[in-house]
Design a protein around this motif. Sequence first.
Motif, PDB file in Angstrom:
ATOM      1  N   PRO A  79      20.851  -6.837  -3.332  1.00 11.40           N
ATOM      2  CA  PRO A  79      21.534  -7.252  -4.571  1.00 11.40           C
ATOM      3  C   PRO A  79      22.994  -7.616  -4.348  1.00 11.40           C
ATOM      4  N   LEU A  80      23.656  -6.984  -3.369  1.00  9.69           N
ATOM      5  CA  LEU A  80      25.038  -7.339  -3.075  1.00  9.69           C
ATOM      6  C   LEU A  80      25.138  -8.798  -2.652  1.00  9.69           C
ATOM      7  N   ILE A  81      24.248  -9.240  -1.770  1.00  6.65           N
ATOM      8  CA  ILE A  81      24.265 -10.624  -1.301  1.00  6.65           C
ATOM      9  C   ILE A  81      23.978 -11.590  -2.449  1.00  6.65           C
ATOM     10  N   VAL A  82      22.909 -11.309  -3.204  1.00  5.57           N
ATOM     11  CA  VAL A  82      22.505 -12.212  -4.285  1.00  5.57           C
ATOM     12  C   VAL A  82      23.597 -12.332  -5.346  1.00  5.57           C
ATOM     13  N   PHE A  83      24.124 -11.193  -5.785  1.00  4.91           N
ATOM     14  CA  PHE A  83      25.081 -11.219  -6.876  1.00  4.91           C
ATOM     15  C   PHE A  83      26.484 -11.608  -6.427  1.00  4.91           C
ATOM     16  N   ALA A  84      26.810 -11.455  -5.144  1.00  4.83           N
ATOM     17  CA  ALA A  84      28.097 -11.952  -4.660  1.00  4.83           C
ATOM     18  C   ALA A  84      28.122 -13.476  -4.710  1.00  4.83           C
ATOM     19  N   LEU A  85      27.027 -14.111  -4.304  1.00  7.76           N
ATOM     20  CA  LEU A  85      26.966 -15.572  -4.365  1.00  7.76           C
ATOM     21  C   LEU A  85      27.008 -16.051  -5.817  1.00  7.76           C
ATOM     22  N   TRP A  86      26.234 -15.404  -6.673  1.00 13.33           N
ATOM     23  CA  TRP A  86      26.239 -15.782  -8.085  1.00 13.33           C
ATOM     24  C   TRP A  86      27.578 -15.431  -8.732  1.00 13.33           C
ATOM     25  N   GLY A  87      28.122 -14.269  -8.373  1.00 10.53           N
ATOM     26  CA  GLY A  87      29.402 -13.859  -8.938  1.00 10.53           C
ATOM     27  C   GLY A  87      30.525 -14.804  -8.579  1.00 10.53           C
ATOM     28  N   GLY A  88      30.468 -15.376  -7.368  1.00  9.06           N
ATOM     29  CA  GLY A  88      31.478 -16.358  -6.992  1.00  9.06           C
ATOM     30  C   GLY A  88      31.430 -17.575  -7.891  1.00  9.06           C
ATOM     31  N   ARG A 365      37.555 -21.206  -5.478  1.00  8.80           N
ATOM     32  CA  ARG A 365      37.939 -19.948  -4.831  1.00  8.80           C
ATOM     33  C   ARG A 365      36.935 -18.831  -5.084  1.00  8.80           C
ATOM     34  N   GLY A 366      36.370 -18.760  -6.271  1.00  6.04           N
ATOM     35  CA  GLY A 366      35.395 -17.722  -6.549  1.00  6.04           C
ATOM     36  C   GLY A 366      34.192 -17.827  -5.638  1.00  6.04           C
ATOM     37  N   ARG A 367      33.678 -19.053  -5.480  1.00  2.00           N
ATOM     38  CA  ARG A 367      32.512 -19.238  -4.627  1.00  2.00           C
ATOM     39  C   ARG A 367      32.838 -18.980  -3.160  1.00  2.00           C
ATOM     40  N   MET A 368      34.042 -19.341  -2.732  1.00  2.00           N
ATOM     41  CA  MET A 368      34.437 -19.039  -1.351  1.00  2.00           C
ATOM     42  C   MET A 368      34.492 -17.534  -1.129  1.00  2.00           C
ATOM     43  N   GLN A 369      34.991 -16.799  -2.119  1.00  2.00           N
ATOM     44  CA  GLN A 369      35.066 -15.346  -1.994  1.00  2.00           C
ATOM     45  C   GLN A 369      33.686 -14.707  -2.077  1.00  2.00           C
ATOM     46  N   GLY A 370      32.767 -15.351  -2.793  1.00  2.00           N
ATOM     47  CA  GLY A 370      31.399 -14.854  -2.816  1.00  2.00           C
ATOM     48  C   GLY A 370      30.752 -14.933  -1.448  1.00  2.00           C
ATOM     49  N   VAL A 371      30.923 -16.083  -0.784  1.00  2.00           N
ATOM     50  CA  VAL A 371      30.399 -16.234   0.575  1.00  2.00           C
ATOM     51  C   VAL A 371      31.106 -15.265   1.524  1.00  2.00           C
ATOM     52  N   PHE A 372      32.409 -15.099   1.339  1.00  2.00           N
ATOM     53  CA  PHE A 372      33.182 -14.165   2.164  1.00  2.00           C
ATOM     54  C   PHE A 372      32.630 -12.746   2.038  1.00  2.00           C
ATOM     55  N   THR A 373      32.298 -12.337   0.808  1.00  2.00           N
ATOM     56  CA  THR A 373      31.740 -11.005   0.585  1.00  2.00           C
ATOM     57  C   THR A 373      30.414 -10.837   1.310  1.00  2.00           C
ATOM     58  N   VAL A 374      29.569 -11.874   1.268  1.00  2.00           N
ATOM     59  CA  VAL A 374      28.279 -11.819   1.952  1.00  2.00           C
ATOM     60  C   VAL A 374      28.472 -11.710   3.461  1.00  2.00           C
ATOM     61  N   VAL A 375      29.397 -12.504   4.008  1.00  2.00           N
ATOM     62  CA  VAL A 375      29.643 -12.490   5.450  1.00  2.00           C
ATOM     63  C   VAL A 375      30.169 -11.123   5.893  1.00  2.00           C
TER      64      VAL A 375
END
Length: 426
Positions: A79-88, A365-375
């Motif tokens: 869920p962290l991966i899925v919602f980080a991308l969506w949250g971005g 920036r939100g989407r970049m930070q979402g990918v950053f969180t996943v990485v």
Amino acid sequence: MDASESTTEERESGLKPPRRRWAMDTRPLRRPAYRRLWGSTIVTAVGSQLTAVAVPKQIYDITGSSAWVGAASLAGLVPLIVFALWGGAIADTMDRRKLLLITNIGIAVTSLLFWLQAFVGLESVGALMLLLAVQQAFWGLNAPARNASIARLVPEDELPAAGALGSTVMQTGQVAGPLLAGALIPVIGLPELYLIDALALCVTVWAVYRLPSLPPLAGTAVRRAGVKEIAAGFRYISGHTVLLLSFLADIIAMVLGMPRALFPQLASQTYAPYGEGLALGLLFAAIPVGAVLGGLFSGTFSRARRHGWMVIGAVVAWGVAITGFGLSRNLWIAVVFLALAGVADMVSMVFRGAILLSAATDEMRGRMQGVFTVVVAGGPRLADVLHGTAGSAFGPRTAVAGGGLMVVAVMLVLAAAVPALRRYRV
């Protein structure tokens, strides 16, 4: 010119006296909005680690199985991966302050439910894994908005300093939180750790409530946060080489060079003469301690302008330090190498974060930070699988040293082959 005039000029120019330029750059704390956001992090950095210790401890107490502890970690990762991308994507379409309020309240309520199930003695692994999944989903929604907001609270030249301040607090929490949890469990019991975390999150909610509104900038197209917007974020990364390279740099360092999966084996075999418990604790603490020290002395690098070279140098230094750790038979020398790796990791985090905030437009920036969180979340877990397999096949020290050398080689080849990161500066 007298001393008072000199001090005034230094204050007005934003520069520290030469003897203090090695110290942490605290200029962002002069800005009230950033200071509130950062101040809330101090509380939650420790509180979140109390829950991070309590959940696996409670699962192990119920099942007596480390396999269930590992399964719970996986239950939180998905869920962290899925919602980080969506949250971005969401963070690029709505007021980020509002999103932070919603998600922090959600995390606080989840912590309260953690306390309630422990208080009533539910002893259900399924309930714990469900709560963990919900908590990580809220965290995935929260992190991109929080990180993307920083570029709206401080000017561009202070982004490295803001990154160093935030990372230092988080790393300090990773050291102090588990130590505090270990000390509190025998005194107040496990359920109260969850309650302390919930109360700490109330401070965060209040701090976020006092932030200014952070809606999309004027002129930004109105859109929905769906799959198309997430895909647009990945297309944006592929079209901006420096952003892609900043993600690849972290993947190289973490996947090839993070040896934490081998710490238990090294503690029980290589460093057994020092005491397995002592060795294991020192190995796990060394990298965060090094990162904290790097943050405290971040004035030496926070004003650098060649951000690309700083990332390249930090990743190479990480690889060299990990190689030294793998070759060390003396525990104390090994700990020093891991601490040096922590310093390098801090430098890498600071400048990769600054690149993401400065090289991307605000609507992305939100989407970049979402990918950053996943990485950031996924890289070390992939490393656990890779190093665990390699350690079983070749021995732990060979696997660690080999991974460190691969980090150095791959990073240098990438930097030589693709000049965008070398050329990036602010």
